[in-house]
Design a protein around this motif. Structure first.
Motif, PDB file in Angstrom:
ATOM      1  N   LYS A   1       0.837  -1.210   0.000  1.00 57.04           N
ATOM      2  CA  LYS A   1       0.000   0.000   0.000  1.00 57.04           C
ATOM      3  C   LYS A   1       0.872   1.261   0.000  1.00 57.04           C
ATOM      4  O   LYS A   1       0.574   2.239  -0.685  1.00 57.04           O
ATOM      5  CB  LYS A   1      -0.924   0.007   1.228  1.00 57.04           C
ATOM      6  CG  LYS A   1      -2.092  -0.961   1.120  1.00 57.04           C
ATOM      7  CD  LYS A   1      -2.983  -0.864   2.354  1.00 57.04           C
ATOM      8  CE  LYS A   1      -4.201  -1.770   2.231  1.00 57.04           C
ATOM      9  NZ  LYS A   1      -5.049  -1.699   3.460  1.00 57.04           N
ATOM     10  N   LEU A   2       1.942   1.224   0.774  1.00 64.41           N
ATOM     11  CA  LEU A   2       2.851   2.366   0.818  1.00 64.41           C
ATOM     12  C   LEU A   2       3.518   2.576  -0.545  1.00 64.41           C
ATOM     13  O   LEU A   2       3.679   3.711  -1.005  1.00 64.41           O
ATOM     14  CB  LEU A   2       3.917   2.159   1.895  1.00 64.41           C
ATOM     15  CG  LEU A   2       4.936   3.293   2.086  1.00 64.41           C
ATOM     16  CD1 LEU A   2       4.238   4.632   2.343  1.00 64.41           C
ATOM     17  CD2 LEU A   2       5.889   2.958   3.233  1.00 64.41           C
ATOM     18  N   ALA A   3       3.857   1.463  -1.198  1.00 59.54           N
ATOM     19  CA  ALA A   3       4.458   1.549  -2.533  1.00 59.54           C
ATOM     20  C   ALA A   3       3.483   2.170  -3.528  1.00 59.54           C
ATOM     21  O   ALA A   3       3.857   3.019  -4.345  1.00 59.54           O
ATOM     22  CB  ALA A   3       4.885   0.164  -3.006  1.00 59.54           C
ATOM     23  N   ASN A   4       2.208   1.751  -3.456  1.00 61.04           N
ATOM     24  CA  ASN A   4       1.191   2.313  -4.355  1.00 61.04           C
ATOM     25  C   ASN A   4       0.979   3.800  -4.089  1.00 61.04           C
ATOM     26  O   ASN A   4       0.820   4.593  -5.026  1.00 61.04           O
ATOM     27  CB  ASN A   4      -0.122   1.565  -4.183  1.00 61.04           C
ATOM     28  CG  ASN A   4      -0.097   0.167  -4.779  1.00 61.04           C
ATOM     29  OD1 ASN A   4       0.687  -0.087  -5.700  1.00 61.04           O
ATOM     30  ND2 ASN A   4      -0.908  -0.742  -4.255  1.00 61.04           N
ATOM     31  N   SER A   5       0.991   4.175  -2.830  1.00 61.34           N
ATOM     32  CA  SER A   5       0.830   5.577  -2.460  1.00 61.34           C
ATOM     33  C   SER A   5       1.986   6.402  -2.999  1.00 61.34           C
ATOM     34  O   SER A   5       1.798   7.511  -3.522  1.00 61.34           O
ATOM     35  CB  SER A   5       0.734   5.715  -0.945  1.00 61.34           C
ATOM     36  OG  SER A   5       0.667   7.063  -0.565  1.00 61.34           O
ATOM     37  N   ALA A   6       3.212   5.862  -2.881  1.00 62.96           N
ATOM     38  CA  ALA A   6       4.409   6.572  -3.389  1.00 62.96           C
ATOM     39  C   ALA A   6       4.344   6.696  -4.908  1.00 62.96           C
ATOM     40  O   ALA A   6       4.724   7.721  -5.475  1.00 62.96           O
ATOM     41  CB  ALA A   6       5.671   5.827  -2.974  1.00 62.96           C
ATOM     42  N   TYR A   7       3.837   5.644  -5.565  1.00 58.97           N
ATOM     43  CA  TYR A   7       3.718   5.683  -7.031  1.00 58.97           C
ATOM     44  C   TYR A   7       2.734   6.762  -7.471  1.00 58.97           C
ATOM     45  O   TYR A   7       2.976   7.481  -8.458  1.00 58.97           O
ATOM     46  CB  TYR A   7       3.273   4.318  -7.555  1.00 58.97           C
ATOM     47  CG  TYR A   7       3.139   4.289  -9.061  1.00 58.97           C
ATOM     48  CD1 TYR A   7       4.277   4.224  -9.870  1.00 58.97           C
ATOM     49  CD2 TYR A   7       1.885   4.353  -9.671  1.00 58.97           C
ATOM     50  CE1 TYR A   7       4.167   4.216 -11.257  1.00 58.97           C
ATOM     51  CE2 TYR A   7       1.763   4.351 -11.048  1.00 58.97           C
ATOM     52  CZ  TYR A   7       2.913   4.278 -11.832  1.00 58.97           C
ATOM     53  OH  TYR A   7       2.794   4.282 -13.201  1.00 58.97           O
ATOM     54  N   GLU A   8       1.629   6.907  -6.751  1.00 59.26           N
ATOM     55  CA  GLU A   8       0.661   7.947  -7.070  1.00 59.26           C
ATOM     56  C   GLU A   8       1.264   9.344  -6.930  1.00 59.26           C
ATOM     57  O   GLU A   8       1.004  10.241  -7.722  1.00 59.26           O
ATOM     58  CB  GLU A   8      -0.576   7.803  -6.165  1.00 59.26           C
ATOM     59  CG  GLU A   8      -1.436   6.592  -6.516  1.00 59.26           C
ATOM     60  CD  GLU A   8      -2.553   6.378  -5.512  1.00 59.26           C
ATOM     61  OE1 GLU A   8      -2.693   7.213  -4.587  1.00 59.26           O
ATOM     62  OE2 GLU A   8      -3.274   5.371  -5.632  1.00 59.26           O
ATOM     63  N   GLU A   9       2.098   9.509  -5.893  1.00 59.02           N
ATOM     64  CA  GLU A   9       2.787  10.788  -5.706  1.00 59.02           C
ATOM     65  C   GLU A   9       3.759  11.044  -6.867  1.00 59.02           C
ATOM     66  O   GLU A   9       3.889  12.161  -7.361  1.00 59.02           O
ATOM     67  CB  GLU A   9       3.558  10.804  -4.391  1.00 59.02           C
ATOM     68  CG  GLU A   9       2.702  10.789  -3.139  1.00 59.02           C
ATOM     69  CD  GLU A   9       2.063  12.160  -2.898  1.00 59.02           C
ATOM     70  OE1 GLU A   9       2.387  13.118  -3.619  1.00 59.02           O
ATOM     71  OE2 GLU A   9       1.237  12.250  -1.974  1.00 59.02           O
ATOM     72  N   LEU A  10       4.415   9.970  -7.304  1.00 57.82           N
ATOM     73  CA  LEU A  10       5.406  10.089  -8.378  1.00 57.82           C
ATOM     74  C   LEU A  10       4.759  10.508  -9.695  1.00 57.82           C
ATOM     75  O   LEU A  10       5.248  11.421 -10.372  1.00 57.82           O
ATOM     76  CB  LEU A  10       6.140   8.744  -8.555  1.00 57.82           C
ATOM     77  CG  LEU A  10       7.234   8.696  -9.613  1.00 57.82           C
ATOM     78  CD1 LEU A  10       8.371   9.654  -9.252  1.00 57.82           C
ATOM     79  CD2 LEU A  10       7.770   7.272  -9.742  1.00 57.82           C
ATOM     80  N   VAL A  11       3.676   9.880 -10.065  1.00 56.18           N
ATOM     81  CA  VAL A  11       3.036  10.183 -11.353  1.00 56.18           C
ATOM     82  C   VAL A  11       2.346  11.527 -11.343  1.00 56.18           C
ATOM     83  O   VAL A  11       2.056  12.106 -12.403  1.00 56.18           O
ATOM     84  CB  VAL A  11       2.045   9.080 -11.778  1.00 56.18           C
ATOM     85  CG1 VAL A  11       2.753   7.754 -11.970  1.00 56.18           C
ATOM     86  CG2 VAL A  11       0.896   8.947 -10.773  1.00 56.18           C
ATOM     87  N   SER A  12       2.098  12.075 -10.155  1.00 61.16           N
ATOM     88  CA  SER A  12       1.432  13.375 -10.081  1.00 61.16           C
ATOM     89  C   SER A  12       2.428  14.536 -10.186  1.00 61.16           C
ATOM     90  O   SER A  12       2.045  15.690 -10.285  1.00 61.16           O
ATOM     91  CB  SER A  12       0.654  13.517  -8.769  1.00 61.16           C
ATOM     92  OG  SER A  12       1.525  13.587  -7.652  1.00 61.16           O
ATOM     93  N   LEU A  13       3.732  14.213 -10.142  1.00 61.89           N
ATOM     94  CA  LEU A  13       4.748  15.268 -10.221  1.00 61.89           C
ATOM     95  C   LEU A  13       4.726  15.908 -11.595  1.00 61.89           C
ATOM     96  O   LEU A  13       4.524  15.258 -12.607  1.00 61.89           O
ATOM     97  CB  LEU A  13       6.141  14.682  -9.943  1.00 61.89           C
ATOM     98  CG  LEU A  13       6.397  14.241  -8.488  1.00 61.89           C
ATOM     99  CD1 LEU A  13       7.759  13.598  -8.372  1.00 61.89           C
ATOM    100  CD2 LEU A  13       6.307  15.438  -7.550  1.00 61.89           C
TER     101      LEU A  13
END
Length: 422
Positions: A410-422
């Protein structure tokens, strides 16, 4: 620059207060008016102030000094021998306060900001910025251009990219008021392109890099052309245009080889390695990274990046002997560093894989959970946060610890969402 600001600059340089200089000549309030061009002092007052400062009024700077200044300015924006750059700086610093023109002195003082940044002296660069801040109201358009540009350089070096962009845009606004060389304009465009890239404004980065490279081609500035091609390669990789990215990287590498510029060659190898890694071509990635690691002429920082990248590549293709070899190499390189903060990420990466490869499960878990993940969160390094939270999740899953596994997926998915929103 008028006489008031000229006196002010010398006073600041000599670390005198207005009260110190004004004593016995005029009031501090009147001196303030002189320095800020709010009154026109008599020649007698000006003469006494100059005498106290130990300066004389002069019509200009002699030709030899002008040539040396220009040579030094040019060195600050290109790759030059640091010892030679420092030697010329020291020579200029000894003579620039001996009755040279106000404009030349101000330009020299502003360019000191860039010099301190090139030398890696961030504290001195900031001190110089603060020293000149109260002079900015007297700067002409050319002074303002370099003031904004070099302040932007300071912000960039400090990873303050939004503020840096504001400074570069202010410098760009001055271009229509100035008659600068094509290379000078292109240098600002390239700098803006780099900053857009740091801010993940990929299309803007491409636009400014193309503007810059159009000029660098005409002026045969192949080193800067190569840097533009690398930047374009990064930009096209980010938007999934891998063929154009590879083409630009190879063009940059070719130009680096023509100019025998090791740093450019290995920077393209570094970026090609990353690109091939992202598209799953591990063998090609390894080949490029190895070129960087074995080149002793490359900056230590670049070799360490390549070494830690090779750790990941070899681990991903299950070549654990080579993984161990590269862990040893990375630790060896890291032992030669003295800036803990700059190299902290690579320390974390190397030790993480060292615990994994040696099956030290408890050390791996505590290290990643208690140290590495908090570090990545603090620095908002979402790309690596995705990698190492996934790695931890898979580790727990393989040990049938599903509750912990789900937590880190879940933490990995959350980090990925932050990454693609940059």
């Amino acid at each position: 620059m008028e006489i008031g600001p000229y006196i002010k600059l010398h006073r600041i340089q000599q670390e005198m207060t207005q009260a110190d200089l004004a004593e016995g000549i005029v009031s501090s309030a009147y001196l303030s008016k002189i320095e800020n061009e709010k009154t026109e002092a008599s020649l007698n007052v000006i003469s006494m102030l100059c005498t106290k400062l130990g300066i004389q009024l002069d019509d200009g700077t002699d030709e030899m000094i002008r040539e040396k200044l220009q040579k030094w300015y040019d060195m600050l924006s290109t790759d030059h021998d640091m010892e030679e750059m420092t030697r010329i700086y020291q020579e200029l610093n000894e003579v620039m306060y001996d009755n040279h023109s106000a404009d030349s002195l101000v330009m020299f003082e502003i360019h000191k900001i860039r010099y301190f940044l090139v030398m890696g002296q961030m504290d001195r660069a900031l001190s110089q910025i603060n020293k000149l801040a109260e002079m900015t109201g007297t700067f002409d358009s050319l002074h303002q251009f370099y003031w904004y540009k070099f302040k932007g350089n300071y912000n960039s070096a400090n990873n303050e990219f939004n503020q840096a962009m504001r400074m570069y845009e202010a410098a760009e606004d001055k271009l229509n008021q100035l008659d600068l060389s094509e290379d000078e304009v292109a240098d600002l465009q390239y700098t803006i392109a780099v900053t857009h890239s740091k801010l993940r404004n990929t299309l803007e980065a491409i636009d400014y890099a193309e503007k810059a490279i159009a000029t660098f081609r005409v002026t045969y500035n192949f080193n800067r052309c190569a840097q533009c091609h690398i930047l374009l390669g990064i930009s096209y990789r980010r938007i999934g245009m891998q063929d154009k990215a590879i083409k630009n990287y190879n063009l940059g590498k070719h130009l680096g080889e023509l100019k025998q510029n090791t740093q450019v060659i290995q920077l393209t190898n570094q970026n090609l390695g990353y690109l091939y890694s992202t598209i799953g071509e591990n063998r090609k990635a390894i080949s490029n990274y190895e070129e960087v690691v074995k080149d002793f002429d490359v900056l230590l920082y670049e070799r360490i990046i390549a070494a830690t990248s090779l750790i990941k590549e070899y681990y991903n293709i299950y070549n654990y002997d080579k993984t161990k070899e590269m862990i040893t190499k990375s630790l060896e390189l890291l032992d030669n560093t003295n800036d803990e903060e700059k190299y902290q990420l690579f320390q974390y990466i190397t030790h993480t894989y060292n615990y994994v490869i040696n099956e030290e499960d408890e050390k791996f878990e505590s290290f990643v959970i208690d140290e590495f993940i908090p570090y990545l969160k603090k620095h908002r390094d979402y790309a690596n946060l995705v990698i190492y939270t996934n790695m931890l999740a898979k580790h727990f899953e393989g040990n049938n610890r599903y509750k912990e596994s789900v937590k880190y997926y879940k933490l990995a998915n959350s980090a990925y969402e932050e990454l693609v929103s940059l």
